[in-house]
Design an enzyme around this catalytic site. Structure first.
Site, PDB file in Angstrom:
ATOM      1  CB  THR A 193      58.182  -9.266 -39.908  1.00  0.00           C
ATOM      2  OG1 THR A 193      59.443  -8.981 -40.543  1.00  0.00           O
ATOM      3  CG2 THR A 193      57.059  -8.802 -40.804  1.00  0.00           C
ATOM      4  N   GLY A 194      60.261  -8.600 -37.246  1.00  0.00           N
ATOM      5  CA  GLY A 194      61.332  -9.258 -36.492  1.00  0.00           C
ATOM      6  C   GLY A 194      61.045  -9.343 -34.999  1.00  0.00           C
ATOM      7  CB  ALA A 195      62.945 -11.037 -32.288  1.00  0.00           C
ATOM      8  CB  VAL A 196      64.008  -5.835 -32.275  1.00  0.00           C
ATOM      9  CG1 VAL A 196      63.967  -4.403 -31.750  1.00  0.00           C
ATOM     10  CG2 VAL A 196      65.197  -6.584 -31.672  1.00  0.00           C
ATOM     11  CB  SER A 199      57.314  -9.248 -44.729  1.00  0.00           C
ATOM     12  OG  SER A 199      58.266 -10.095 -44.176  1.00  0.00           O
ATOM     13  CB  CYS A 210      70.366  -5.940 -25.542  1.00  0.00           C
ATOM     14  SG  CYS A 210      71.249  -7.236 -26.422  1.00  0.00           S
ATOM     15  CB  SER A 214      65.078 -13.473 -27.774  1.00  0.00           C
ATOM     16  OG  SER A 214      65.515 -12.974 -26.535  1.00  0.00           O
ATOM     17  N   GLY A 215      68.282 -12.560 -28.439  1.00  0.00           N
ATOM     18  CA  GLY A 215      69.200 -11.517 -28.905  1.00  0.00           C
ATOM     19  C   GLY A 215      69.680 -11.786 -30.319  1.00  0.00           C
ATOM     20  NE  ARG A 270      73.410 -15.809 -28.322  1.00  0.00           N
ATOM     21  CZ  ARG A 270      73.085 -14.536 -28.549  1.00  0.00           C
ATOM     22  NH1 ARG A 270      72.225 -13.903 -27.780  1.00  0.00           N
ATOM     23  NH2 ARG A 270      73.632 -13.883 -29.534  1.00  0.00           N
ATOM     24  CG  HIS A 284      70.763 -10.431 -22.741  1.00  0.00           C
ATOM     25  ND1 HIS A 284      70.197 -11.508 -23.377  1.00  0.00           N
ATOM     26  CD2 HIS A 284      71.325  -9.665 -23.728  1.00  0.00           C
ATOM     27  CE1 HIS A 284      70.393 -11.400 -24.690  1.00  0.00           C
ATOM     28  NE2 HIS A 284      71.076 -10.292 -24.923  1.00  0.00           N
TER      29      HIS A 284
HETATM   30  P1  NAP Z   1      64.917 -10.882 -36.797  1.00  0.00           P
HETATM   31  O1  NAP Z   1      63.929 -11.458 -35.858  1.00  0.00           O
HETATM   32  O2  NAP Z   1      65.728 -11.797 -37.633  1.00  0.00           O
HETATM   33  O3  NAP Z   1      64.165  -9.836 -37.766  1.00  0.00           O
HETATM   34  C1  NAP Z   1      64.802  -9.185 -38.823  1.00  0.00           C
HETATM   35  C2  NAP Z   1      63.913  -8.088 -39.377  1.00  0.00           C
HETATM   36  O4  NAP Z   1      64.635  -7.382 -40.395  1.00  0.00           O
HETATM   37  C3  NAP Z   1      62.648  -8.634 -40.014  1.00  0.00           C
HETATM   38  O5  NAP Z   1      61.598  -7.731 -39.852  1.00  0.00           O
HETATM   39  C4  NAP Z   1      63.044  -8.685 -41.486  1.00  0.00           C
HETATM   40  O6  NAP Z   1      61.969  -8.638 -42.381  1.00  0.00           O
HETATM   41  C5  NAP Z   1      63.857  -7.408 -41.594  1.00  0.00           C
HETATM   42  N1  NAP Z   1      64.690  -7.434 -42.780  1.00  0.00           N
HETATM   43  C6  NAP Z   1      65.569  -8.385 -43.149  1.00  0.00           C
HETATM   44  N2  NAP Z   1      66.106  -8.101 -44.359  1.00  0.00           N
HETATM   45  C7  NAP Z   1      65.539  -6.953 -44.747  1.00  0.00           C
HETATM   46  C8  NAP Z   1      65.647  -6.127 -45.902  1.00  0.00           C
HETATM   47  N3  NAP Z   1      66.470  -6.457 -46.905  1.00  0.00           N
HETATM   48  N4  NAP Z   1      64.922  -4.998 -45.966  1.00  0.00           N
HETATM   49  C9  NAP Z   1      64.070  -4.674 -44.958  1.00  0.00           C
HETATM   50  N5  NAP Z   1      63.913  -5.403 -43.831  1.00  0.00           N
HETATM   51  C10 NAP Z   1      64.631  -6.523 -43.744  1.00  0.00           C
HETATM   52  O7  NAP Z   1      65.969  -9.978 -36.052  1.00  0.00           O
HETATM   53  P2  NAP Z   1      65.790  -9.079 -34.727  1.00  0.00           P
HETATM   54  O8  NAP Z   1      66.186  -9.854 -33.564  1.00  0.00           O
HETATM   55  O9  NAP Z   1      64.455  -8.419 -34.745  1.00  0.00           O
HETATM   56  O10 NAP Z   1      66.936  -8.034 -34.962  1.00  0.00           O
HETATM   57  C11 NAP Z   1      66.926  -7.145 -36.040  1.00  0.00           C
HETATM   58  C12 NAP Z   1      68.084  -6.185 -35.892  1.00  0.00           C
HETATM   59  O11 NAP Z   1      67.868  -5.399 -34.727  1.00  0.00           O
HETATM   60  C13 NAP Z   1      69.439  -6.867 -35.660  1.00  0.00           C
HETATM   61  O12 NAP Z   1      70.062  -7.209 -36.882  1.00  0.00           O
HETATM   62  C14 NAP Z   1      70.179  -5.807 -34.917  1.00  0.00           C
HETATM   63  O13 NAP Z   1      70.761  -4.900 -35.813  1.00  0.00           O
HETATM   64  C15 NAP Z   1      69.094  -5.128 -34.093  1.00  0.00           C
HETATM   65  N6  NAP Z   1      69.092  -5.643 -32.726  1.00  0.00           N
HETATM   66  C16 NAP Z   1      69.561  -4.849 -31.772  1.00  0.00           C
HETATM   67  C17 NAP Z   1      69.623  -5.293 -30.490  1.00  0.00           C
HETATM   68  C18 NAP Z   1      70.216  -4.435 -29.440  1.00  0.00           C
HETATM   69  O14 NAP Z   1      71.009  -4.972 -28.704  1.00  0.00           O
HETATM   70  N7  NAP Z   1      69.864  -3.196 -29.311  1.00  0.00           N
HETATM   71  C19 NAP Z   1      69.183  -6.559 -30.142  1.00  0.00           C
HETATM   72  C20 NAP Z   1      68.694  -7.367 -31.139  1.00  0.00           C
HETATM   73  C21 NAP Z   1      68.650  -6.894 -32.433  1.00  0.00           C
HETATM   74  P3  NAP Z   1      61.399  -9.989 -43.052  1.00  0.00           P
HETATM   75  O15 NAP Z   1      60.553 -10.657 -42.010  1.00  0.00           O
HETATM   76  O16 NAP Z   1      60.615  -9.479 -44.211  1.00  0.00           O
HETATM   77  O17 NAP Z   1      62.581 -10.813 -43.454  1.00  0.00           O
HETATM   78  O1  3JN Z   2      73.176 -11.258 -29.432  1.00  0.00           O
HETATM   79  C1  3JN Z   2      72.595 -10.497 -28.652  1.00  0.00           C
HETATM   80  O2  3JN Z   2      72.164 -10.883 -27.563  1.00  0.00           O
HETATM   81  C2  3JN Z   2      72.450  -9.069 -29.012  1.00  0.00           C
HETATM   82  C3  3JN Z   2      72.588  -8.880 -30.467  1.00  0.00           C
HETATM   83  C4  3JN Z   2      72.591  -7.714 -31.027  1.00  0.00           C
HETATM   84  C5  3JN Z   2      72.785  -7.576 -32.446  1.00  0.00           C
HETATM   85  C6  3JN Z   2      72.540  -8.662 -33.290  1.00  0.00           C
HETATM   86  C7  3JN Z   2      72.780  -8.548 -34.654  1.00  0.00           C
HETATM   87  C8  3JN Z   2      73.257  -7.376 -35.180  1.00  0.00           C
HETATM   88  C9  3JN Z   2      73.230  -6.381 -32.977  1.00  0.00           C
HETATM   89  C10 3JN Z   2      73.414  -5.203 -32.088  1.00  0.00           C
HETATM   90  O3  3JN Z   2      72.427  -4.536 -31.843  1.00  0.00           O
HETATM   91  O4  3JN Z   2      74.516  -4.932 -31.624  1.00  0.00           O
HETATM   92  C11 3JN Z   2      73.474  -6.286 -34.350  1.00  0.00           C
HETATM   93  C12 3JN Z   2      74.020  -5.052 -34.964  1.00  0.00           C
HETATM   94  O5  3JN Z   2      75.231  -4.896 -34.985  1.00  0.00           O
HETATM   95  O6  3JN Z   2      73.244  -4.243 -35.443  1.00  0.00           O
END
Ligand code: NAP
Ligand code: 3JN
Length: 344
Positions: free
Chosen positions: A14-17, A43, A131, A161-162, A244, A251
């Site tokens: 359900t998250g942004a990613v 969810s 990212c 959105s990050g 940011r 980005h």
């Molecule tokens: P987001 O929009 O806040 O979405 C968070 C997701 O995690 C939602 O699907 C949420 O589900 C789920 N979640 C939260 N708590 C949970 C739990 N206890 N058990 C199972 N699922 C749970 O965040 P996002 O931007 O998609 O990012 C999510 C994660 O992806 C980040 O924390 C980070 O680790 C990683 N990420 C990586 C990069 C990268 O640079 N590669 C960039 C962005 C994010 P619900 O809707 O049910 O709460």
């Molecule tokens: O802020 C951004 O633009 C990238 C964010 C990445 C991020 C956000 C929350 C947790 C990460 C990541 O992928 O490095 C994490 C994480 O440590 O998993």
């Protein structure tokens, strides 16, 4: 002969990613036999449409991984730490978008344009880098291969959105409030367990994630450590400043590099125009250079504003832009999954 299909789980669906993961899996026509959509208990029971079918979201629990072959995790580091081992124990390969395992020895940290060969070294978990790291190493790889890479100095201009769906909502909310001259309290940025929040609308915040003892933020240290690991070069000199800015997606990065040899700008342009996953947009006469607005929704890394340094013949400046949720997260993960199944 019918193509082998896989039971795929998307954790954080359900998250942004997660949403971009689903779009990418659909657009790439990834060979999915069964799809498990996992998120928090909040969810569970809701549905998400995937290729015309309504799929019910389940709570991410250890048992939810029974039968899963490929699990794409993006629900945060603590969820990955808890559930990725459970998925692996049940036979899945985990492609993890969080920081949980990136720097662990034995866990490949992969950008398919740069180090696809590392995928084969996995022991159950393959990490997807941050990212900001991904788009930078895609742009630098062809130059490193040709000239050798000594030093990187990078400043990022990162979209909200990050920091997830809540940060995008916060930018829109604050922007409207500023325009309408309404009072508001910043609630989301910078992220992390921080007391103080700052306005992001019409602002630039030079802090992404928490400060480390050395004065760099965690985001800045991720870029430093991950780049060395992906490029297999611990001697690389690298300094980062992560900022940011009030952009929703895409980005941007201002990068200065020092190579081991003098650079030839025409050759650099040729190398970049031929590099996998790179689109060269470098025509100052036409004011053509990478823009977040154009990169948004695209899987490639855009490179432009190429200039030789005025003092150092081995120095080069560039501007690198990419969609942080696609190449920075979802597309890079699905690309790893595609390479992984190619190698089976
Ligand atoms: P987001 O929009 O806040 O979405 C968070 C997701 O995690 C939602 O699907 C949420 O589900 C789920 N979640 C939260 N708590 C949970 C739990 N206890 N058990 C199972 N699922 C749970 O965040 P996002 O931007 O998609 O990012 C999510 C994660 O992806 C980040 O924390 C980070 O680790 C990683 N990420 C990586 C990069 C990268 O640079 N590669 C960039 C962005 C994010 P619900 O809707 O049910 O709460
Ligand atoms: O802020 C951004 O633009 C990238 C964010 C990445 C991020 C956000 C929350 C947790 C990460 C990541 O992928 O490095 C994490 C994480 O440590 O998993």
């Amino acid at each position: 002969m019918s193509q082998k299909t896989f039971h795929v789980a998307v954790v954080g669906a359900t998250g942004a990613v997660g949403q971009q993961m689903l779009n990418t899996l659909s657009e790439r026509n990834f060979p999915i036999g069964e799809l498990s959509l996992l998120a928090s208990a909040r969810s569970a029971g809701q549905t998400i449409e995937f290729k015309g079918e309504n799929i019910t979201i389940k709570e991410a629990t250890p048992e939810a991984f029974e039968g899963v072959e490929i699990a794409l995790f993006s629900a945060g580091g603590s969820i990955s730490k808890k559930l990725a081992p459970e998925a692996v124990k049940r036979g899945a390969v985990v492609i993890d978008n969080t920081n949980a395992f990136r720097m662990e020895e034995g866990v490949p940290l992969v950008v398919p344009e740069v180090n696809p060969e590392d995928i084969a070294l996995h022991k159950g978990v393959i990490s997807n880098p941050n990212c900001s790291t991904i788009q930078m190493v895609v742009a630098l790889k062809p130059l490193k291969d040709r000239y050798g890479l000594k030093k990187i100095i990078v400043s990022t201009y990162q979209a909200v959105s990050g920091a997830g769906n809540v940060a995008m909502d916060e930018l829109v909310r604050q922007t409207k409030a500023v325009i309408n001259k309404e009072e508001f309290t910043p609630e989301i940025l910078p992220v992390g367990s921080l007391e103080k929040k700052h306005q992001i609308a019409f602002n630039a915040i030079p802090q992404i994630d928490v400060f480390q003892e050395n004065g760099f933020t965690l985001e800045e240290m991720k870029m430093i450590n991950e780049t060395k690991k992906i490029m297999h070069d611990q001697s690389l000199e690298i300094a980062t400043t992560c900022v940011r800015i009030p952009v929703l997606t895409g980005h941007s990065e201002s990068i200065y590099i020092e190579l081991e040899q003098e650079v030839n700008l025409d050759e650099v342009r040729k190398l970049l125009s031929e590099a996998p996953g790179v689109i060269l947009e470098d025509n100052p006469a036409e004011q053509h250079y990478p823009l977040a607005t154009r990169a948004s929704g695209r899987p490639e890394v855009f490179v432009g504003r190429l200039r030789k340094d005025l003092n150092n013949p081995k120095g080069l400046h560039m501007w690198v832009v990419s969609d942080n949720l696609l190449k920075g997260a979802a597309w890079n993960s699905v690309q790893i999954a595609e390479k992984f199944i190619e190698g089976l």
